[in-house]
Write an enzyme that holds these catalytic residues in place. Structure first.
Site: not given
Ligand SMILES: *Cc1c(COP(=O)(O)O)cnc(C)c1O
Length: 427
Positions: A144, A239, A267
């Site tokens: 994702y 990523d 994050k």
């Protein structure tokens, strides 16, 4: 444990917010429950509006590696906000953040801040396409990368097939240039390269897959991607929105010693504030506006509040180096869970990299998305419900990673293992 106030709030939320939540998995749909409404957090614990306490392994889906309301982070935000929340003009904080990121991640020579992981991957893909003048991108099934149109391609279609959009509202024209490969399977990449290698702008990968549970890269997989990208002029994008400052201070690229061309972050980098970043090789990054022709912008990008929270989080991680302790604690928890599942003869696979971990309800080793999908999600839902009832707050899906933070104490871990035992007796 009662959650009557949460239930009332959820009903109220559902009238004015689609599904009652601002991000889908928070709705607890896959575990057939209503979510607790959280009122505050401190350290390893969060508290709901009904006064229940939980040991938290979600950590806001990754950012809260120092625990909730860490005093230095609270102080940094408070101090900044009193001097103005945003100016849309350069500040010293942006330089300090960029220097911290360039220093921490070996592959990053220049970096641009954005406001979410989604923005980071979207921008990195555009940059890779602008830089290579190629159209196609490759992603891995089950990885994702945020809700970017061209990256919302289901994995189920398997390697070598053209992408089929995962979401309504994404025209297939938008995913026509997205190719899907199999995680940990270099043959699936070779097939794509044989078919159209000269048209591929980028391969984007979570170096440790964290959005289909937790799947470590098998030895040689990331090295193999690096070699192929170099050989075929393809931009390799890691990523690291989840893994950056999580599996090691310098991310998975430091842990596995592989240099991607571009890296996406988010994050932890924001210390709980909305943030994303992407960076990499200077000659690629210099294609970004205002230097180059690839447009990218953001009104609140690099804003003082997010920078202040992020900088103090990264400095604390650098100075205190909690990683050996995180490894020890997460290993204790993961091994303990593994042993209990074996004792109760529940088929399972425990995957872990540093303080990211996932227990799958399957007997099949989990190295890719289709392996993960062999999990018994109904059994997971029962396990989840029992854990929640006992004050252990896990992600409400079989396919999410759990996070141990620096604030989790040995007592938290033992209480969690005691709850696992009760849950296993119940299912
Ligand atoms: C969370 C995540 C994203 C998306 O970040 P948002 O801030 O939610 O947009 C992208 N990639 C990975 C690997 C993630 O874990």
């Amino acid at each position: 444990m009662t959650r009557t106030t949460s239930k009332k709030l959820f009903d109220r939320a559902c009238k004015v917010i689609p599904g009652g939540v601002n991000s889908p998995v928070r709705a607890y749909g896959s575990v057939n429950l209503d979510p607790p409404f959280i009122i505050r957090g401190r350290g390893s614990k969060i508290y709901d509006v009904d006064g229940n306490e939980y040991i938290d392994y979600v950590g806001s889906w990754g950012p809260m590696i120092l625990g909730h309301a860490h005093p230095s982070v609270v102080e940094a935000i408070r101090d900044r906000v009193a001097r103005g929340a945003s100016f849309g003009a350069p500040t010293i904080l942006e330089i300090e953040m960029a220097e911290l990121l360039c220093d921490a991640l070996p592959s990053i020579e220049m970096v641009r801040m954005v406001n979410s992981g989604t923005e980071a991957t979207m921008s990195a893909i555009r940059l890779a396409r602008g830089y290579t003048q190629r159209k196609k991108i490759v992603k891995f099934a089950g990885c994702y990368h945020g809700h970017v149109d061209s990256l919302l391609v289901e994995a189920g279609s398997g390697a070598t097939t053209l992408g089929v959009p995962d979401s309504a509202g994404v025209p297939d024209e938008f995913t026509r240039n997205t190719l899907s490969a199999i995680f940990n399977d270099l043959d699936s990449i070779d097939t794509l390269i044989d078919n159209c290698g000269t048209e591929i702008a980028a391969i984007i990968v979570e170096p440790v897959a964290g959005n289909m549970g937790t799947i470590p890269p098998q030895p040689g997989f990331l090295e193999g991607l690096r070699e192929r990208c170099t050989k075929h002029g393809i931009v390799l994008i890691f990523d690291e929105v989840m893994t950056g400052f999580r599996v090691a201070y310098g991310g998975a690229q430091t842990l596995y010693n592989i240099k991607p061309d571009l890296t996406c972050l988010g994050k932890i980098v924001g210390g709980g504030m909305p943030v994303g970043a992407f960076g990499g090789k200077r000659d690629i990054m210099e294609h970004l506006a205002p230097l180059g022709g690839v447009y990218q912008a953001g009104t609140l990008s690099g804003n003082p509040l997010a920078m202040a929270a992020g900088i103090v989080t990264l400095r604390t991680l650098k100075n205190e180096n909690p990683y050996p302790e995180l490894e020890k604690n997460a290993a204790y928890l993961g091994d303990g869970i593994d042993a209990l599942f074996s004792e109760y003869k529940v088929p399972h696979v425990c995957n872990r990299v540093g303080s990211m971990l996932c227990t799958y309800f399957t007997a099949t080793p989990v190295n890719n998305y289709s392996n993960a999908q062999t999990s018994d999600c109904e059994r997971f839902a029962k396990y989840f419900a029992s854990m929640l009832e006992q004050g252990i707050y896990l992600a409400p899906s079989q396919f999410e990673a759990g996070f141990v933070s620096a604030a989790h104490s040995p007592d938290d871990l033992d209480r969690t293992l005691a709850a696992v035992k009760v849950a296993l007796e119940a299912i």
